[in-house]
Design a protein around this motif. Structure first.
Motif, PDB file in Angstrom:
ATOM      1  N   GLY A  86       0.759  -1.101   0.003  1.00 46.22           N
ATOM      2  CA  GLY A  86      -0.155  -0.036   0.032  1.00 46.22           C
ATOM      3  C   GLY A  86       0.840   1.188   0.036  1.00 46.22           C
ATOM      4  N   LEU A  87       1.715   1.409  -0.562  1.00 44.48           N
ATOM      5  CA  LEU A  87       2.937   2.379  -0.724  1.00 44.48           C
ATOM      6  C   LEU A  87       2.514   3.589  -1.648  1.00 44.48           C
ATOM      7  N   SER A  88       1.681   3.490  -2.459  1.00 45.44           N
ATOM      8  CA  SER A  88       1.369   4.776  -3.310  1.00 45.44           C
ATOM      9  C   SER A  88       0.216   5.402  -3.044  1.00 45.44           C
TER      10      SER A  88
ATOM     11  N   ASN B  43      -3.098   6.201  -5.213  1.00 44.74           N
ATOM     12  CA  ASN B  43      -3.354   4.876  -6.308  1.00 44.74           C
ATOM     13  C   ASN B  43      -4.234   4.232  -5.479  1.00 44.74           C
TER      14      ASN B  43
ATOM     15  N   SER C 161      -3.832   0.222  -4.987  1.00 45.88           N
ATOM     16  CA  SER C 161      -2.516   0.106  -4.193  1.00 45.88           C
ATOM     17  C   SER C 161      -3.037   0.163  -2.496  1.00 45.88           C
TER      18      SER C 161
ATOM     19  N   TRP D 150       6.345  -1.870 -13.519  1.00 43.21           N
ATOM     20  CA  TRP D 150       5.747  -0.876 -14.210  1.00 43.21           C
ATOM     21  C   TRP D 150       6.400  -0.155 -15.237  1.00 43.21           C
TER      22      TRP D 150
ATOM     23  N   ASN E  51       6.821   3.643 -16.438  1.00 47.48           N
ATOM     24  CA  ASN E  51       7.428   4.375 -15.595  1.00 47.48           C
ATOM     25  C   ASN E  51       8.745   4.591 -15.597  1.00 47.48           C
TER      26      ASN E  51
ATOM     27  N   HIS F 273       9.379   4.945  -2.493  1.00 49.21           N
ATOM     28  CA  HIS F 273       9.637   3.385  -2.988  1.00 49.21           C
ATOM     29  C   HIS F 273      10.072   3.191  -4.249  1.00 49.21           C
ATOM     30  N   ARG F 274       9.465   4.310  -5.210  1.00 56.36           N
ATOM     31  CA  ARG F 274       9.962   4.323  -6.718  1.00 56.36           C
ATOM     32  C   ARG F 274      11.362   4.861  -6.718  1.00 56.36           C
TER      33      ARG F 274
ATOM     34  N   ALA G 239       4.457   7.177 -18.759  1.00 54.67           N
ATOM     35  CA  ALA G 239       2.864   7.260 -18.364  1.00 54.67           C
ATOM     36  C   ALA G 239       2.355   8.537 -18.421  1.00 54.67           C
TER      37      ALA G 239
ATOM     38  N   ARG H  89       2.347  13.790  -9.732  1.00 53.66           N
ATOM     39  CA  ARG H  89       3.538  13.161  -9.693  1.00 53.66           C
ATOM     40  C   ARG H  89       4.491  13.810 -10.816  1.00 53.66           C
TER      41      ARG H  89
ATOM     42  N   HIS I 112      -1.645   8.902 -12.948  1.00 55.02           N
ATOM     43  CA  HIS I 112      -0.792   8.901 -14.148  1.00 55.02           C
ATOM     44  C   HIS I 112      -1.732   9.343 -15.120  1.00 55.02           C
TER      45      HIS I 112
ATOM     46  N   ASP J 121      -1.835   8.121 -18.168  1.00 55.97           N
ATOM     47  CA  ASP J 121      -2.152   6.730 -18.863  1.00 55.97           C
ATOM     48  C   ASP J 121      -3.126   6.034 -17.907  1.00 55.97           C
TER      49      ASP J 121
ATOM     50  N   ASN K  91      -2.112  -3.693  -7.478  1.00 55.28           N
ATOM     51  CA  ASN K  91      -1.058  -2.593  -7.011  1.00 55.28           C
ATOM     52  C   ASN K  91      -1.363  -1.265  -8.059  1.00 55.28           C
ATOM     53  N   GLY K  92      -2.570  -1.224  -8.830  1.00 59.48           N
ATOM     54  CA  GLY K  92      -2.810  -0.103  -9.808  1.00 59.48           C
ATOM     55  C   GLY K  92      -1.829  -0.353 -11.002  1.00 59.48           C
TER      56      GLY K  92
ATOM     57  N   CYS L 230       0.596  -0.112 -18.132  1.00 57.99           N
ATOM     58  CA  CYS L 230       1.706   0.425 -17.095  1.00 57.99           C
ATOM     59  C   CYS L 230       2.924  -0.676 -17.166  1.00 57.99           C
TER      60      CYS L 230
END
Ligand code: SUG
Length: 416
Positions: free
Chosen positions: A19-21, A24, A27, A97, A100, A127-128, A164, A193, A229, A231, A341-342, A347
């Motif tokens: 659940g990091l995003s 989203n 997620s 993904w 990105n 995380h990204r 994206a 973003r 995003h 997209d 996770n979206g 993606c």
């Protein structure tokens, strides 16, 4: 011949639901669930097989080295001692993904006649934010030929999320195109973003013609509705732009700008009265691969199976195909593990328009190679990961060995 090649991110052995995003919805909704990395990767491989069977050129990228212990070290911590949220950020398999991974400007669009790629900095999500060094190493290998120029990331704090938020309209992939950069403006509950300054920097570095480069603002409604995003609400292919009514902040202005720069455009817009924004986001109708089918068979739309399950969406699509719209075939694929996770079909892929012979062949897919990849996945990818498992040293070893086995099988061990 210059053609569109889709590079899919192979879903890594550390795939999990933390659940990091923020922003989203999938997620967040699936945070804490038990993931199935093996099934996830096999779904991704099946999607590649499906697209190859359609006659489309296909490539792939390797999963990155996760958990990213060196990144935790830069934060003064380690896999053993990290706080739970930092540990989860180090474990994410989010490089799957590939949309990105980078922004790509094909050679016909650039003043120097080269295909330019800028690796995305992904700085908005912790995380990204540590993906780009591993991604850049891979891009430099895959696109080492002088036909390409691979750029490092735009510096922070200018958030860049790669392809994206980038669309290209053209008469045919090999002819000069109009590139559309879609950016967001922050200030809402959910982050924007993609920053305008990042998009403009990329357009300059890619040596794009300002007359054929557009910067269009994504609608706040879309971002705050969960379209983190562009997209998630729009996709373009050749002369077709397939978009939801709420995609752009100034809908009429955006359409007018696009028509002025590319008069041949066919804008296929789905009105909110037919498919609501929440329905579009839940079904990922627009996170589809809009592809030109070989032999003049028109365009196909590779949609997630979730789109078939949403009555308003499927009705709209079937009506479109029954009418004389540019989308001639609906092609559902099952990528449920990524969707949770979206991340939909679009993606999972980065589009690179180039001559396939200029790409390092180790990154190009064919059915036999996909069989090999599937064998490694079946033998080494964990079957399930629960959030609590991320503390287990044995799991660290398993996912590292799994990736090493894949790199070895594909003769890519220099990425270790
Ligand atoms: O950045 N999900 C990704 C999904 C990216 C989808 N890409 C495109 N739309 N092109 C993201 O939000 C969730 C990971 C987690 O929660 O563990 C995540 O990163």
């Amino acid at each position: 011949m210059i053609t569109e090649i889709n590079f899919d991110g192979i879903i890594g052995p550390s795939h999990n639901y933390a659940g990091l995003s923020r922003g989203n919805i999938a997620s967040a909704n699936n945070a804490g669930d038990v993931s199935q990395p093996r099934a996830a990767a096999l779904q991704g491989i099946e999607k590649m097989r499906h697209n190859i069977a359609l006659g489309l050129p296909q490539g792939f990228f390797m999963p990155l080295d996760r958990p990213d212990a060196p990144w935790l070290e830069t934060l003064g911590t380690s896999l053993e001692t990290a706080e739970t949220h930092l540990r989860a950020q180090a474990w994410s398999a989010s490089s799957m993904w590939a949309a990105n991974a980078a922004t790509v400007s094909p050679a016909p669009d650039s003043a120097d006649g080269k295909c330019h790629l800028t690796v995305a900095n992904l700085v908005t999500m912790p995380h990204r934010s540590h993906e780009w060094p591993g991604t850049l190493a891979q891009l430099r290998l895959a696109f080492a030929d002088p036909a390409f120029v691979v750029h490092g990331p735009v510096p922070a704090p200018f958030g860049d999320e790669g392809a994206a938020n980038h669309m290209r309209l053209c008469a045919g992939h090999g002819s000069p195109g109009v590139e559309i950069f879609v950016y967001g403006v922050g200030g809402g509950r959910f982050p924007a973003r993609q920053h305008l300054d990042a998009s403009k920097a990329i357009a300059r570095k890619h040596r794009l013609d300002p007359a054929r480069t557009l910067f269009i603002r994504q609608s706040d409604t879309a971002i705050q509705g969960g379209a983190f995003h562009n997209d998630v609400v729009a996709v373009a292919n050749e002369r077709v732009l397939f978009t939801h009514e709420t995609a752009f902040e100034d809908r009429e202005g955006a359409h007018a700008q696009i028509r002025a720069a590319f008069p041949e455009v066919e804008i296929v817009e789905v009105p909110a009265s037919a498919v609501t924004l929440p329905e579009a986001i839940k079904s990922y109708l627009f996170n589809a691969q809009l592809v030109s089918l070989p032999d003049g068979a028109g365009m196909g739309l590779v949609v997630p199976t979730e789109a078939r399950e949403m009555p308003s969406v499927w009705t709209w699509l079937e009506d479109h195909v029954a009418g004389n719209g540019p989308i001639r075939r609906l092609l559902p694929v099952d990528v449920r593990q990524s969707m949770a996770n979206g991340g939909g079909p679009a993606c999972l892929r980065l589009r690179v328009v180039a001559e396939p012979g200029t790409v390092d062949p180790r990154f190009m897919a064919d059915p036999a190679k996909l069989d090999r990849i599937a064998e490694v996945v079946a033998a080494h990818w964990p079957e399930a990961i629960a959030p609590g498992d991320l503390v287990l040293p044995a799991l660290v070893r398993d996912v590292q060995r799994a990736r090493a086995a894949l790199l070895d099988a594909l003769n890519l061990s220099e990425l270790l």
